[in-house]
Enzyme design. Sequence first.
Site, short mmCIF file in Angstrom:
data_model
loop_
_atom_site.label_atom_id
_atom_site.label_comp_id
_atom_site.label_asym_id
_atom_site.label_seq_id
_atom_site.Cartn_x
_atom_site.Cartn_y
_atom_site.Cartn_z
N ASP A 93 0.81 -1.22 0.00
CA ASP A 93 0.00 0.00 0.00
C ASP A 93 0.85 1.28 0.00
O ASP A 93 1.62 1.52 0.93
CB ASP A 93 -0.90 0.04 1.23
N GLU A 141 -4.13 2.14 -2.86
CA GLU A 141 -5.40 2.60 -2.30
C GLU A 141 -5.28 3.65 -1.20
O GLU A 141 -6.28 4.25 -0.81
CB GLU A 141 -6.23 1.41 -1.80
N ASN A 142 -4.07 3.90 -0.67
CA ASN A 142 -3.91 4.94 0.35
C ASN A 142 -2.99 6.07 -0.13
O ASN A 142 -2.46 6.84 0.67
CB ASN A 142 -3.33 4.35 1.64
N HIS A 188 -10.78 1.05 0.35
CA HIS A 188 -10.88 2.51 0.16
C HIS A 188 -10.86 2.88 -1.32
O HIS A 188 -10.52 4.02 -1.67
CB HIS A 188 -9.73 3.21 0.88
N HIS A 215 -6.67 -8.51 -0.01
CA HIS A 215 -6.69 -7.28 0.77
C HIS A 215 -7.60 -7.49 1.97
O HIS A 215 -8.83 -7.44 1.85
CB HIS A 215 -7.21 -6.14 -0.12
N HIS A 226 -3.12 -4.37 2.95
CA HIS A 226 -4.11 -3.72 3.80
C HIS A 226 -3.60 -3.34 5.18
O HIS A 226 -3.92 -2.26 5.68
CB HIS A 226 -5.37 -4.57 3.96
N HIS A 256 -0.51 -2.71 6.33
CA HIS A 256 0.62 -1.79 6.31
C HIS A 256 1.81 -2.27 7.13
O HIS A 256 2.77 -1.53 7.34
CB HIS A 256 0.22 -0.39 6.80
#
Length: 272
Positions: free
Chosen positions: A8, A39-40, A68, A154, A179, A181
Site C-alpha cells: 500500500d 489505495e492509500n 478505500h 486485501h 491492507h 501496512h
Amino acid sequence: MKLLYLGDVMGRAGRAAVIEQVPRLRESWKLDFIVVNGENATSGAGLSAAHAKSLLDAGIDCLTLGDHAFDQKDMLQFIETEPRIVRPVNFAKGAPGKGFRVFDAPGGRKVLVAQVLGQVFMKRAFDDPFGLLEQILKTHTLGGLVNASIVDIHCEATSEKMAMGHWCDGRASLCVGSHTHVPTADAMILPGGTAYLSDAGMCGDYHSVIGMEKAEPMRRFVTGMVKGRFVPATEEATLSGVYVETDDRTGKATRIEMVRQGGRLSSSGPLD
C-alpha cells in the site's frame, strides 16, 4: 518472468518514493511486470486520478486498490477509462471498473492480476472472495491463457490470507496480502509452486503508526478520545513488497524475496 509487487502506497511520502525508485528497480532488476497497491496514496484515503496518473507514469504496469477504492470520488469515473487499475472483484455489485485483468508483458507473455477483499474483521460484509476467485482462476490457467498470475488478498486477518494462499497454491504465481501496512516475514513458495507473503507492508514512512503521524493515533489509544484527524507521516518512505521469479512455461514461482528499499527498513534487494 521477473515480478515485483509493492504494498500500500501511503500518502505523499509513499508516492514520492515509488515514483523515484520504481524506474531504477525496473532497470537494475530487469523487471518484466510491476504491481503496486495504491489505495492509500492520496492523503492516506483512496487514490485520486491525478495521483494514479503520476504513479502509472513512473512505469507501474498495474495499480490495485482495496476497501478505500472510491474514497476519492473522481476514481469512480477514472477507473472506467484506465485499464491499468484493478479494484477488488468483490467490492460491490455494479461497482465501476474490473476486479481482474489480463495484461501484456514483454515477449508476448500474459499476466493476470486479480484482487479480492477478505471478510474477517472488515467493516463491511463483502461477497465470498474464494468463490469469485475460483471462477477467475479456472478460466485463466497458468501455462494456458496466462504465463503468470498475481492475486492481491486485501484483508485484516493473516489466517484468512494464509487460507487464500493455500487455496491458490498451484493456480497462481503469487498470492500476496495487503491492507495492514505491516510487512510480514513469511515469504515462501508453497508446495504447488505459488509464491506467498501474508502482507507486503506499505510504501510509506515507518516512523509512524501504520503510515500516520503518531500523535493522534497514540492519543486515541491512550485516552479513547478524538482530537484531530489522521495525517500521513512525511519522512523518508520505505518501499516494501516482494520480488518473484517464475517459470514461463508453468507460471509457477521459482524464487521469492522480500523487498525493503530506502527509509527505516532499508535492506539489500534481491539483486543488489
